[in-house]
Design a protein around this motif. Structure first.
Motif, mmCIF file in Angstrom:
data_model
loop_
_atom_site.group_PDB
_atom_site.id
_atom_site.type_symbol
_atom_site.label_atom_id
_atom_site.label_comp_id
_atom_site.label_asym_id
_atom_site.label_seq_id
_atom_site.Cartn_x
_atom_site.Cartn_y
_atom_site.Cartn_z
ATOM 1 N N ASN A 1 0.825 -1.217 0.000
ATOM 2 C CA ASN A 1 0.000 0.000 0.000
ATOM 3 C C ASN A 1 0.855 1.261 0.000
ATOM 4 O O ASN A 1 0.321 2.362 0.131
ATOM 5 C CB ASN A 1 -0.915 0.029 1.230
ATOM 6 C CG ASN A 1 -2.007 -1.006 1.140
ATOM 7 O OD1 ASN A 1 -2.458 -1.341 0.061
ATOM 8 N ND2 ASN A 1 -2.431 -1.514 2.278
ATOM 9 N N HIS A 2 2.174 1.101 -0.092
ATOM 10 C CA HIS A 2 3.107 2.234 -0.076
ATOM 11 C C HIS A 2 2.966 3.053 1.205
ATOM 12 O O HIS A 2 3.056 4.276 1.179
ATOM 13 C CB HIS A 2 2.917 3.115 -1.316
ATOM 14 C CG HIS A 2 2.975 2.350 -2.601
ATOM 15 N ND1 HIS A 2 4.170 1.946 -3.164
ATOM 16 C CD2 HIS A 2 1.997 1.870 -3.403
ATOM 17 C CE1 HIS A 2 3.918 1.275 -4.269
ATOM 18 N NE2 HIS A 2 2.619 1.206 -4.436
ATOM 19 N N SER A 3 2.751 2.354 2.324
ATOM 20 C CA SER A 3 2.559 3.012 3.617
ATOM 21 C C SER A 3 3.826 3.047 4.471
ATOM 22 O O SER A 3 3.793 3.578 5.568
ATOM 23 C CB SER A 3 1.458 2.295 4.413
ATOM 24 O OG SER A 3 0.249 2.313 3.699
ATOM 25 N N LEU A 4 4.909 2.475 3.990
ATOM 26 C CA LEU A 4 6.152 2.454 4.751
ATOM 27 C C LEU A 4 7.072 3.555 4.227
ATOM 28 O O LEU A 4 7.452 3.548 3.053
ATOM 29 C CB LEU A 4 6.844 1.090 4.617
ATOM 30 C CG LEU A 4 6.039 -0.128 5.074
ATOM 31 C CD1 LEU A 4 6.806 -1.405 4.771
ATOM 32 C CD2 LEU A 4 5.713 -0.027 6.542
ATOM 33 N N SER A 5 7.421 4.485 5.089
ATOM 34 C CA SER A 5 8.267 5.593 4.655
ATOM 35 C C SER A 5 9.679 5.134 4.317
ATOM 36 O O SER A 5 10.290 5.624 3.369
ATOM 37 C CB SER A 5 8.310 6.671 5.729
ATOM 38 O OG SER A 5 8.682 6.112 6.970
ATOM 39 N N MET A 6 10.216 4.193 5.079
ATOM 40 C CA MET A 6 11.547 3.645 4.829
ATOM 41 C C MET A 6 11.552 2.219 5.374
ATOM 42 O O MET A 6 11.114 1.982 6.489
ATOM 43 C CB MET A 6 12.618 4.502 5.514
ATOM 44 C CG MET A 6 14.016 4.161 5.092
ATOM 45 S SD MET A 6 15.248 5.419 5.500
ATOM 46 C CE MET A 6 15.417 5.231 7.246
ATOM 47 N N PHE A 7 12.048 1.273 4.592
ATOM 48 C CA PHE A 7 12.003 -0.124 5.014
ATOM 49 C C PHE A 7 13.131 -0.911 4.375
ATOM 50 O O PHE A 7 13.772 -0.446 3.436
ATOM 51 C CB PHE A 7 10.642 -0.750 4.660
ATOM 52 C CG PHE A 7 10.341 -0.770 3.183
ATOM 53 C CD1 PHE A 7 10.620 -1.894 2.426
ATOM 54 C CD2 PHE A 7 9.766 0.328 2.558
ATOM 55 C CE1 PHE A 7 10.342 -1.919 1.069
ATOM 56 C CE2 PHE A 7 9.483 0.315 1.211
ATOM 57 C CZ PHE A 7 9.769 -0.817 0.454
ATOM 58 N N THR A 8 13.348 -2.096 4.896
ATOM 59 C CA THR A 8 14.347 -2.992 4.328
ATOM 60 C C THR A 8 13.653 -4.017 3.453
ATOM 61 O O THR A 8 12.526 -4.425 3.732
ATOM 62 C CB THR A 8 15.141 -3.721 5.420
ATOM 63 O OG1 THR A 8 14.238 -4.498 6.202
ATOM 64 C CG2 THR A 8 15.872 -2.747 6.304
ATOM 65 N N ALA A 9 14.339 -4.426 2.404
ATOM 66 C CA ALA A 9 13.823 -5.468 1.529
ATOM 67 C C ALA A 9 15.018 -6.094 0.808
ATOM 68 O O ALA A 9 16.068 -5.452 0.674
ATOM 69 C CB ALA A 9 12.836 -4.905 0.519
ATOM 70 N N ALA A 10 14.855 -7.308 0.369
ATOM 71 C CA ALA A 10 15.944 -7.985 -0.321
ATOM 72 C C ALA A 10 15.396 -9.154 -1.121
ATOM 73 O O ALA A 10 14.253 -9.552 -0.947
ATOM 74 C CB ALA A 10 16.965 -8.492 0.695
#
Length: 92
Positions: A67-76
Motif C-alpha cells: 500500500n506504499h505506507s512504509l516511509s523507509m524499510f528494508t527489503a531484499a
C-alpha cells in the motif's frame, strides 16, 4: 558525495530536528541488525534526525509495503539459482 552531505543538502540540520520510521519484518534478525546499524549511522551525523526502528509482523509488513505506507524499510531478494542472470536480468 557522502550521505551526510546529501542529508544536509536536503535540508536536515540539528536546528530543525526531525524523525523518521524505519521498518523491518519481525523475526528477520539480519534486517533488524541492519536497521539498528543504519539508525546508529544516521543519528551519529548529528543532524537532529531521530530514527525509530519498528518491527512489523510479516502480513502487516507486506500489506503496508504493497500500500506504499512504509516511509523507509528494508527489503531484499536472493538468487533462486546460481547464475548471473538471476541478479543481472532484472536491470536489463
Amino acid at each position: 558525495m557522502h550521505a551526510k552531505q546529501l542529508l544536509i543538502a536536503a535540508g536536515f540540520s540539528s536546528s530543525s530536528p526531525s524523525s523518521l520510521n524505519l521498518y523491518y519484518n519481525v523475526g528477520n534478525t539480519g534486517r533488524q541488525t541492519f536497521c539498528q546499524l543504519l539508525k546508529s549511522e544516521i543519528e551519529g551525523y548529528g543532524l537532529g534526525i531521530t530514527v525509530n526502528v519498528q518491527g512489523l509482523s510479516w502480513p502487516t509488513y507486506l500489506a503496508m509495503m504493497n500500500n506504499h505506507s512504509l516511509s523507509m524499510f528494508t527489503a531484499a531478494w536472493v538468487a533462486d539459482y546460481p547464475g548471473a542472470d538471476t541478479c543481472v536480468l532484472p536491470y536489463i
